[in-house]
Design an enzyme around this catalytic site. Structure first.
Site, PDB file in Angstrom:
ATOM      1  N   LYS A  82      39.550  47.759  36.314  1.00 56.98           N
ATOM      2  CA  LYS A  82      40.508  47.905  36.818  1.00 56.98           C
ATOM      3  C   LYS A  82      41.311  47.140  37.783  1.00 56.98           C
ATOM      4  CE  LYS A  82      38.434  51.384  35.353  1.00 56.98           C
ATOM      5  NZ  LYS A  82      39.286  52.342  33.619  1.00 56.98           N
ATOM      6  N   ASP A  83      41.811  47.510  38.461  1.00 56.24           N
ATOM      7  CA  ASP A  83      42.937  47.184  39.923  1.00 56.24           C
ATOM      8  C   ASP A  83      42.500  46.602  40.439  1.00 56.24           C
ATOM      9  OD1 ASP A  83      44.463  49.361  37.871  1.00 56.24           O
ATOM     10  OD2 ASP A  83      46.318  48.107  38.567  1.00 56.24           O
ATOM     11  N   LYS A  84      42.184  45.788  41.451  1.00 54.96           N
ATOM     12  CA  LYS A  84      42.133  45.356  42.402  1.00 54.96           C
ATOM     13  C   LYS A  84      41.994  45.471  43.876  1.00 54.96           C
ATOM     14  CE  LYS A  84      40.927  41.226  45.782  1.00 54.96           C
ATOM     15  NZ  LYS A  84      41.387  39.371  45.295  1.00 54.96           N
TER      16      LYS A  84
END
Length: 681
Positions: free
Chosen positions: A239-241
């Protein structure tokens, strides 16, 4: 190939829009809490952090037989060990046994045996300890020079000498530990207890909630606390940081109470919703992601423009491009490395990965420059941060085998090195998609288009090799391992549309797909096919022949796959909100809900549990307009402060689709980090 900036959308082949509706100004990810992601599991349920309670199943760890006493007579075993490893190692082991006998179960420092380059001999030594010294644990560690390997011996924890609270046996390799040349500050790895109850699933599944951290970073923190390497965890996708995300994770034979106990020590990370299951997760085992995205600083000619754009996104959808994340965040796009690999230019590929680059931290760039000028591998290995996984892996191999650039590239963890090639496939796909939209539009299917075959059997098989066989910690800030993020290269039954299909009218533009080149993927029967071969030829690459004989770096050795050109957001909703404080949160996270009183939390959690399955969602469903007015949805402090406008969007996308491309369609502006920074100024 030096570049002064990161890849632009146009260079990545991202140039078309699904509609001609005007966009408006809005800032993406001004705060990480403006981008909330909930994984949608394969059964269609929304993955949320709703509970910290332990599972009802009880894990009864079986009792082991008492370990042999350390002060027993080991003289005969020591002599056998002397014959196996020599005098120095025998005396080191004797000293360890004496310290164990004197101190009992108190902390006793491990011993490091002499460097041993023979893997077969190391295996023999490990087996010797398992047979003759069951209360001791051995593992292989790497010397600080990055080349030599040695066996470390220590007293096992608990009955039977298991590590991490269970079971004996040799552990996984650890790097740079012990003595003056070793670091002994990291816990031992563990795959959990070997004495697990038969009636309980061997995998602990939990929900991982994280803020402003990527998946690998969060699991690295948890793993270090538990004595686990990151590869011990299974998950469906990264998942996105810069976001707040919730996703499912599995880990083998770890008791829930051990994991739950970490919550008070974790910063920006929480774990909960524990249960024991029979199988662990692997990449791709999800249905999609639910996004809640807030765009701040909205400026438009009128609210009617915003309404038309938002309603248009829900109705018209967007071009299903690979987002810029796919090509890395640095000034050396990953598809350029992939192109070098496909040409068999091993040294060029290594240089692209190691050379200085614009936009990177000054201290790291100085290290890159020093290595480029002086070739000092030892200094680079000492100073390169651990998140530069590919760089460190290459340098370690070059130290061992100078000049062997192919072997150095193979030293990169497989998932990461293969994504260089996959990014080149994505690069071709994006450009082909833009050409298809520009030449034929999006209003209809044309002869020669590729579509999923509605008349054939529904066959599908994932063909991306997502097994990670090396160090599981990858530099996910540099390369998007799984889009937003899952492997999507699948082989389904497709057909080339002919005149008969057009007369039947059974296909629409929603059905159109384009190939990711590979041995089993076919190309369209119209002019779009030429862009694949033309661009590849310009890059010195053949899509039909292997130029160098190294299968893993050849498109002809990949199956290939297909990807839909067009995507509509599912269960799309939007509303306007106003705020006065840029630091205020404009959307609730799972932790916000849990922080409420139990009654309020239960009501809110229950209201959010009903997530329809993606396969039941209608492609033609209209968006729900929140139509909140500027007056009744204020957020922030005093009425005297100037009010600012934001739009909050919520929608679901299938696995491998990029939410940033939906936002691009809405705003009609670039999603590049550089451009978004200019809006935040």
């Amino acid at each position: 190939m030096a570049r002064s900036s990161s890849l632009s959308e146009a260079e990545a082949g991202i140039s078309c829009f699904a509609s001609s509706l005007p966009g408006f100004r809005g800032v993406l990810k001004h705060r990480y809490s403006d981008f909330i992601v909930h994984e949608v599991a394969r059964d269609g349920t929304l993955v949320q952090l709703t509970s910290f309670d332990l599972p009802t199943e009880c894990v009864d760890v079986k009792e082991e037989k008492a370990a042999p006493s350390a002060d027993a007579d080991h003289s005969q075993a020591l002599e056998s060990f002397r014959a196996l490893c020599g005098d120095a190692d025998c005396e080191a082991l004797r000293g360890l046994l004496e310290r164990v006998a004197a101190r009992g179960d108190s902390d006793v420092s491990p011993v490091i045996l002499s460097p041993d380059a023979d893997k077969a001999h190391r295996s023999e030594v490990h087996n010797f300890f398992k047979k003759n010294f069951k209360f001791l644990v051995t593992d292989t560690v790497e010397h600080s020079d990055g080349v030599q390997r040695c066996i470390r011996v220590r007293l096992g924890s608990g009955a039977g000498g298991g590590r991490g609270g269970g079971g004996g046996g040799r552990g996984r390799k650890r790097k740079n530990m012990g003595g003056s040349d070793w670091r002994d500050d990291r816990p031992f790895d563990s795959r959990g207890s070997s004495n697990w109850s038969d009636h309980v699933g061997k995998f602990l599944r939990f929900h991982l909630y994280k803020e402003n951290k990527d998946t690998q970073e969060a699991l690295g923190v948890i793993g270090k606390m538990l004595g686990l390497q990151p590869r011990s965890f299974g998950f469906a996708g990264t998942k996105d940081k810069r976001a707040v995300t919730s996703q499912q994770v599995t880990v083998f034979k770890v008791q829930a109470n051990r994991l739950a106990a970490l919550n008070n020590r974790l910063f920006g990370i929480k774990v909960g919703n524990f249960c024991y299951v029979k199988e662990g997760l692997v990449l791709g085992q999800l249905m999609g992601n639910r996004f809640t995205i807030t765009l701040r600083g909205v400026i438009a000619e009128s609210k009617d423009v915003i309404k038309a754009a938002a309603d248009g996104l829900g109705k018209n959808g967007f071009i299903n491009y690979y987002g810029l994340q796919r090509f890395g965040s640095g000034s050396v796009p990953t598809h350029l490395v992939g192109a070098a690999l496909l040409r068999g230019e091993w040294k060029a590929a290594v240089n692209l990965i190691l050379d200085p680059r614009e936009g990177e931290r000054d201290d790291i760039n100085e290290l890159r420059k020093h290595y480029k000028e002086h070739g000092d591998i030892d200094k680079a290995l000492r100073n390169f941060p651990r998140h530069l996984v590919a760089e460190r892996a290459i340098l370690q191999c070059l130290k061992k085998c100078p000049g062997n650039y192919l072997q150095a590239l193979k030293g990169i963890p497989r998932t990461l090195r293969m994504m260089y090639v996959h990014s080149y496939q994505s690069y071709l796909w994006n450009h082909a998609t833009s050409m298809r939209v520009e030449k034929y539009g999006i209003s209809q299917v044309v002869e020669g288009d590729l579509v999923y075959n509605k008349e054939g059997p529904p066959e599908e098989s994932t063909s991306v090799d997502i097994t990670e066989t090396d160090d599981g910690h990858t530099n996910s800030s540099e390369i998007d391992l799984c889009s937003e993020a899952q492997p999507e290269e699948t082989i389904q039954s497709v057909k080339i549309v002919d005149s008969g299909d057009l007369l039947k009218g059974m296909y629409t533009f929603d059905d159109v797909v384009l190939p990711l080149p590979g041995s089993q993927a076919i190309f369209p029967g119209n002019a779009v096919a030429e862009i694949y071969h033309g661009m590849a030829k310009k890059d010195g690459i053949s899509l039909t022949e292997n130029a160098h004989g190294v299968k893993e770096f050849s498109i002809t050795s990949m199956k290939g796959g297909y990807r839909r050109v067009f995507q509509r957001p599912i269960d799309f909703q939007w509303e306007l909100v106003t705020y006065t404080d840029e630091s205020s949160s404009l959307a609730e996270t799972d932790l916000d809900v849990l922080s409420r009183t139990p009654k309020e939390a239960n009501e809110l959690v229950t209201s959010n549990q009903s997530q329809d399955k993606l396969e039941k969602a209608s492609d033609t469903s209209m968006p729900t307009n929140g139509s909140g007015s500027l007056e009744n949805k204020p957020t922030g402090s005093p009425d005297t402060a100037p009010r600012k406008l934001a739009i909050r969007l919520a929608f679901t996308l299938p696995a491998s689709c990029y939410a940033t491309m939906a936002i691009r369609e809405l705003l009609k502006t670039s999603t590049s980090v550089a451009y978004q920074k200019t809006l935040s100024c």
